[in-house]
Design a protein around this motif. Structure first.
Motif, PDB file in Angstrom:
ATOM      1  N   TYR A 189     -16.943   0.037 -56.320  1.00 13.24           N
ATOM      2  CA  TYR A 189     -17.550  -0.021 -55.013  1.00 13.24           C
ATOM      3  C   TYR A 189     -19.216   0.173 -55.318  1.00 13.24           C
ATOM      4  O   TYR A 189     -20.004  -0.525 -54.588  1.00 13.24           O
ATOM      5  CB  TYR A 189     -17.148   1.409 -54.443  1.00 13.24           C
ATOM      6  N   TYR A 190     -19.751   0.849 -56.267  1.00 14.23           N
ATOM      7  CA  TYR A 190     -20.964   0.968 -56.633  1.00 14.23           C
ATOM      8  C   TYR A 190     -21.605  -0.008 -57.009  1.00 14.23           C
ATOM      9  O   TYR A 190     -22.921  -0.497 -56.497  1.00 14.23           O
ATOM     10  CB  TYR A 190     -21.104   2.101 -57.798  1.00 14.23           C
ATOM     11  N   PHE A 191     -21.092  -1.147 -57.674  1.00 17.04           N
ATOM     12  CA  PHE A 191     -21.752  -2.322 -58.145  1.00 17.04           C
ATOM     13  C   PHE A 191     -21.617  -3.479 -57.030  1.00 17.04           C
ATOM     14  O   PHE A 191     -22.446  -4.316 -57.008  1.00 17.04           O
ATOM     15  CB  PHE A 191     -21.270  -2.824 -59.282  1.00 17.04           C
ATOM     16  N   ASN A 192     -20.802  -3.240 -55.908  1.00 18.88           N
ATOM     17  CA  ASN A 192     -20.457  -4.254 -54.857  1.00 18.88           C
ATOM     18  C   ASN A 192     -20.977  -3.883 -53.493  1.00 18.88           C
ATOM     19  O   ASN A 192     -21.196  -4.607 -52.683  1.00 18.88           O
ATOM     20  CB  ASN A 192     -19.152  -4.854 -54.876  1.00 18.88           C
ATOM     21  N   ALA A 193     -21.197  -2.695 -53.317  1.00 19.64           N
ATOM     22  CA  ALA A 193     -21.528  -2.178 -51.766  1.00 19.64           C
ATOM     23  C   ALA A 193     -23.042  -2.416 -51.707  1.00 19.64           C
ATOM     24  O   ALA A 193     -23.729  -2.240 -52.357  1.00 19.64           O
ATOM     25  CB  ALA A 193     -21.075  -0.884 -51.706  1.00 19.64           C
ATOM     26  N   ASN A 194     -23.281  -2.617 -50.443  1.00 15.46           N
ATOM     27  CA  ASN A 194     -24.858  -2.740 -49.892  1.00 15.46           C
ATOM     28  C   ASN A 194     -24.974  -1.910 -48.799  1.00 15.46           C
ATOM     29  O   ASN A 194     -24.703  -2.090 -47.527  1.00 15.46           O
ATOM     30  CB  ASN A 194     -24.936  -4.286 -49.372  1.00 15.46           C
ATOM     31  N   VAL A 195     -25.109  -0.587 -49.106  1.00 13.12           N
ATOM     32  CA  VAL A 195     -25.256   0.487 -48.035  1.00 13.12           C
ATOM     33  C   VAL A 195     -26.536   0.561 -47.436  1.00 13.12           C
ATOM     34  O   VAL A 195     -27.584   0.583 -48.232  1.00 13.12           O
ATOM     35  CB  VAL A 195     -24.676   1.775 -48.942  1.00 13.12           C
ATOM     36  N   THR A 196     -26.644   0.931 -46.201  1.00 10.61           N
ATOM     37  CA  THR A 196     -27.805   0.741 -45.541  1.00 10.61           C
ATOM     38  C   THR A 196     -27.971   2.224 -44.908  1.00 10.61           C
ATOM     39  O   THR A 196     -29.236   2.388 -44.256  1.00 10.61           O
ATOM     40  CB  THR A 196     -28.061  -0.284 -44.492  1.00 10.61           C
ATOM     41  N   SER A 197     -27.103   3.105 -44.794  1.00 10.98           N
ATOM     42  CA  SER A 197     -27.273   4.319 -43.981  1.00 10.98           C
ATOM     43  C   SER A 197     -26.040   5.320 -44.588  1.00 10.98           C
ATOM     44  O   SER A 197     -24.942   4.689 -45.263  1.00 10.98           O
ATOM     45  CB  SER A 197     -26.953   4.112 -42.583  1.00 10.98           C
ATOM     46  N   TYR A 198     -26.324   6.630 -44.302  1.00 11.88           N
ATOM     47  CA  TYR A 198     -25.100   7.628 -44.668  1.00 11.88           C
ATOM     48  C   TYR A 198     -23.599   7.191 -43.868  1.00 11.88           C
ATOM     49  O   TYR A 198     -22.685   7.365 -44.219  1.00 11.88           O
ATOM     50  CB  TYR A 198     -25.832   8.918 -43.972  1.00 11.88           C
ATOM     51  N   LYS A 199     -23.929   6.646 -42.561  1.00 13.80           N
ATOM     52  CA  LYS A 199     -22.535   6.471 -41.680  1.00 13.80           C
ATOM     53  C   LYS A 199     -22.119   5.526 -42.411  1.00 13.80           C
ATOM     54  O   LYS A 199     -20.760   5.380 -42.498  1.00 13.80           O
ATOM     55  CB  LYS A 199     -22.977   6.184 -40.278  1.00 13.80           C
ATOM     56  N   GLU A 200     -22.847   4.331 -42.916  1.00 16.89           N
ATOM     57  CA  GLU A 200     -22.222   3.352 -43.644  1.00 16.89           C
ATOM     58  C   GLU A 200     -21.459   3.693 -44.803  1.00 16.89           C
ATOM     59  O   GLU A 200     -20.099   3.134 -44.967  1.00 16.89           O
ATOM     60  CB  GLU A 200     -23.161   2.126 -43.784  1.00 16.89           C
ATOM     61  N   TRP A 201     -22.157   4.292 -45.550  1.00 18.31           N
ATOM     62  CA  TRP A 201     -21.272   5.221 -46.658  1.00 18.31           C
ATOM     63  C   TRP A 201     -20.215   5.780 -46.413  1.00 18.31           C
ATOM     64  O   TRP A 201     -19.147   5.858 -47.223  1.00 18.31           O
ATOM     65  CB  TRP A 201     -22.549   5.898 -47.387  1.00 18.31           C
ATOM     66  N   SER A 202     -20.332   6.634 -45.535  1.00 23.64           N
ATOM     67  CA  SER A 202     -19.345   7.511 -45.042  1.00 23.64           C
ATOM     68  C   SER A 202     -18.148   7.036 -44.601  1.00 23.64           C
ATOM     69  O   SER A 202     -16.990   7.097 -45.111  1.00 23.64           O
ATOM     70  CB  SER A 202     -19.618   8.615 -43.997  1.00 23.64           C
ATOM     71  N   SER A 203     -18.194   5.859 -43.697  1.00 22.60           N
ATOM     72  CA  SER A 203     -16.916   5.122 -43.383  1.00 22.60           C
ATOM     73  C   SER A 203     -16.520   4.003 -44.405  1.00 22.60           C
ATOM     74  O   SER A 203     -15.361   3.644 -44.465  1.00 22.60           O
ATOM     75  CB  SER A 203     -17.524   4.134 -42.237  1.00 22.60           C
ATOM     76  N   GLY A 204     -17.517   3.607 -45.367  1.00 21.41           N
ATOM     77  CA  GLY A 204     -16.933   2.654 -46.251  1.00 21.41           C
ATOM     78  C   GLY A 204     -16.430   3.032 -47.443  1.00 21.41           C
ATOM     79  O   GLY A 204     -16.073   2.415 -48.453  1.00 21.41           O
ATOM     80  N   LEU A 254     -31.341  20.267 -52.646  1.00 20.65           N
ATOM     81  CA  LEU A 254     -31.968  19.089 -53.167  1.00 20.65           C
ATOM     82  C   LEU A 254     -32.019  18.042 -52.699  1.00 20.65           C
ATOM     83  O   LEU A 254     -32.820  17.126 -52.357  1.00 20.65           O
ATOM     84  CB  LEU A 254     -31.366  18.934 -54.855  1.00 20.65           C
ATOM     85  N   ILE A 255     -30.927  17.449 -51.691  1.00 20.05           N
ATOM     86  CA  ILE A 255     -30.615  16.514 -51.055  1.00 20.05           C
ATOM     87  C   ILE A 255     -31.769  16.400 -49.965  1.00 20.05           C
ATOM     88  O   ILE A 255     -32.254  15.337 -49.494  1.00 20.05           O
ATOM     89  CB  ILE A 255     -29.320  16.216 -50.448  1.00 20.05           C
ATOM     90  N   TYR A 256     -31.807  17.575 -48.931  1.00 23.13           N
ATOM     91  CA  TYR A 256     -32.453  17.616 -48.005  1.00 23.13           C
ATOM     92  C   TYR A 256     -33.875  17.752 -48.421  1.00 23.13           C
ATOM     93  O   TYR A 256     -34.866  16.987 -47.574  1.00 23.13           O
ATOM     94  CB  TYR A 256     -32.180  18.630 -46.992  1.00 23.13           C
ATOM     95  N   TYR A 257     -34.390  18.356 -49.469  1.00 20.23           N
ATOM     96  CA  TYR A 257     -35.776  18.627 -49.738  1.00 20.23           C
ATOM     97  C   TYR A 257     -36.389  17.224 -50.401  1.00 20.23           C
ATOM     98  O   TYR A 257     -37.617  17.135 -49.963  1.00 20.23           O
ATOM     99  CB  TYR A 257     -35.953  19.463 -51.060  1.00 20.23           C
ATOM    100  N   PHE A 258     -35.562  16.675 -51.041  1.00 18.09           N
ATOM    101  CA  PHE A 258     -36.013  15.254 -51.538  1.00 18.09           C
ATOM    102  C   PHE A 258     -35.638  14.174 -50.818  1.00 18.09           C
ATOM    103  O   PHE A 258     -35.905  12.830 -51.452  1.00 18.09           O
ATOM    104  CB  PHE A 258     -35.552  15.141 -53.162  1.00 18.09           C
ATOM    105  N   SER A 259     -35.001  14.185 -49.752  1.00 17.74           N
ATOM    106  CA  SER A 259     -34.522  13.113 -48.914  1.00 17.74           C
ATOM    107  C   SER A 259     -33.627  11.999 -49.615  1.00 17.74           C
ATOM    108  O   SER A 259     -34.103  10.908 -49.778  1.00 17.74           O
ATOM    109  CB  SER A 259     -35.949  12.385 -48.493  1.00 17.74           C
ATOM    110  N   LEU A 260     -32.750  12.732 -50.207  1.00 20.46           N
ATOM    111  CA  LEU A 260     -31.721  11.638 -51.058  1.00 20.46           C
ATOM    112  C   LEU A 260     -30.754  11.091 -50.224  1.00 20.46           C
ATOM    113  O   LEU A 260     -29.824  11.934 -49.625  1.00 20.46           O
ATOM    114  CB  LEU A 260     -31.146  12.268 -52.062  1.00 20.46           C
ATOM    115  N   TYR A 261     -30.645   9.885 -49.855  1.00 26.09           N
ATOM    116  CA  TYR A 261     -29.635   9.305 -49.009  1.00 26.09           C
ATOM    117  C   TYR A 261     -28.869   8.189 -49.769  1.00 26.09           C
ATOM    118  O   TYR A 261     -29.104   7.562 -50.823  1.00 26.09           O
ATOM    119  CB  TYR A 261     -30.553   8.387 -47.882  1.00 26.09           C
ATOM    120  N   PRO A 262     -27.563   7.970 -49.370  1.00 27.60           N
ATOM    121  CA  PRO A 262     -26.743   6.898 -49.938  1.00 27.60           C
ATOM    122  C   PRO A 262     -27.452   5.717 -50.033  1.00 27.60           C
ATOM    123  O   PRO A 262     -27.429   4.724 -51.260  1.00 27.60           O
ATOM    124  CB  PRO A 262     -25.493   7.028 -48.755  1.00 27.60           C
TER     125      PRO A 262
END
Length: 373
Positions: A189-204, A254-262
């Motif tokens: 998944y990591y090498f093949n996914a093209n994620v553009t948002s948290y919602k897309e990561w969550s569903s996919g 850490l996720i919220y402070y550094f704005s770490l998104y999928p």
């Protein structure tokens, strides 16, 4: 009924009640503020996702415990596996198919189109390797649980049949092997996914069976180590709870402070985030399973816990989405929002209570009468 209640573990009822409460509170934000996405709302919705992860660990803990109990009593033949499956299926499938039918009826009444591949919901294949359809959305977690109950127990009992010894070691080794094997799908998944948002990561990713079955098997490992090193875990239960809160809190801070998104840190979300959440959930178990009963709260937790499955299945697709279809709750006054919130929670509890009393509990009674434990 008194005898059945006396056999319940109070702490397990508390955990299940917390999990369903987190899910419900999260869904309340979608009802009241569907178009808002503040930090507070995002965190509450994150807690809703954590509530499902807590359910996964709890399911693995309970099912893994049943399998270990079977091993200890010598119930390691394939016929015992069939009994295990029958009891599981009679626990999970009737409610699932009832609510699936209710969702279909609701769409027909509303004159909406049914999903093209509705039949996939029968063998739980609708989100096996792809995102879950936008219909009966709660079903995504049920698919994960059903295949978790199917895959590793089958592998375990086949191994018992072949080797006929060292059953407890096989339980641990095969659970670890399954978790490691499933890790390969995450790498893919990591090498093949093209994620553009948290919602897309969550569903996919988060809601896809192949990537999430290991969440249940975390519970298998948890019950194995708690049973094997029970004294140690009970003595250190407060320390483990503190570690759990620290890991959970610091991870999200850490996720919220550094704005770490999928979309910017996919590796974090694929390989670290969910395991850290599951670890946080697991470390709380020694404290809760050793929790002393509270006379006043015992009945409250018992009620919520026993109705939690029905609550989970009906609250979103059947009730919340129907309310949103006819009313723009986001545009009304605060007082009106409170009334809608009360309506949503009341309908959820009432419908869940009806399902539990007149459908779920009678089926469980028949199961206990005709299917041996």
């Amino acid at each position: 009924m008194t005898l059945i209640r006396s056999k319940r573990v109070y702490g397990i009822d508390v955990i299940r009640s917390i999990a369903i409460s987190l899910v419900l509170i999260s869904h309340c934000t979608y009802l009241l503020y569907p178009n808002n996405n503040t930090i507070i709302l995002s965190f509450i919705r994150t807690l809703g996702a954590v509530g499902v992860d807590l359910f996964f660990v709890l399911s693995g803990y309970l099912i893994g415990g049943l399998l270990l109990k079977n091993i200890e009593s010598g119930k390691t033949s394939l016929s015992h596996l069939l009994i295990f499956w029958k009891r599981r299926w009679l626990r999970t499938l009737p409610n699932y198919f009832l609510v699936l039918v209710l969702n279909v009826i609701l769409l027909l009444i509303l004159d909406d189109a049914l999903p093209k591949n509705l039949w996939l919901y029968i063998p739980f294949l609708q989100n096996f390797i792809s995102p879950h359809p936008n219909f009966f959305t709660e079903a995504w977690s049920l698919s994960i649980e059903e295949y978790a109950y199917l895959m590793l127990p089958l592998l375990l009992y086949l191994s018992f049949f072949m080797f006929k010894r060292h059953f407890k070691q096989l339980f641990l080794k095969l659970t670890l092997a399954m978790i490691i094997a499933l890790f390969a799908f995450k790498i893919s998944y990591y090498f093949n996914a093209n994620v553009t948002s948290y919602k897309e990561w969550s569903s996919g990713f988060r809601k896809v069976v192949l990537y999430r079955i290991d969440a249940i098997y975390f519970g298998f490992l948890l019950v194995y180590f708690i049973k094997k090193y029970n004294t140690f875990f009970m003595q250190k239960k407060k320390l483990f709870s503190a570690i759990a809160l620290f890991v959970f809190g610091s991870t999200h801070l850490l996720i919220y402070y550094f704005s770490l998104y999928p979309q910017t840190h996919l590796g974090l979300y694929v390989f670290l985030y969910i395991p850290l959440v599951l670890l946080s959930c697991a470390l709380l178990f020694p404290y809760f399973i050793d929790l002393k009963q509270n006379g006043i709260l015992k009945n409250v937790f018992y009620f919520i816990s026993t109705r939690s499955y029905a609550i989970y299945l009906v609250n979103y697709s059947l009730i919340l989405l129907t309310v949103q279809r006819y009313y723009e709750v986001d545009q009304i006054s605060f007082f009106a929002k409170v009334l809608f919130l009360v309506l949503f929670l009341s309908l959820t509890i009432i419908i869940a209570q009806i399902i539990y009393l007149f459908f779920e509990r009678p089926i469980l009674s028949l199961r206990d009468k005709y299917v041996s434990k």
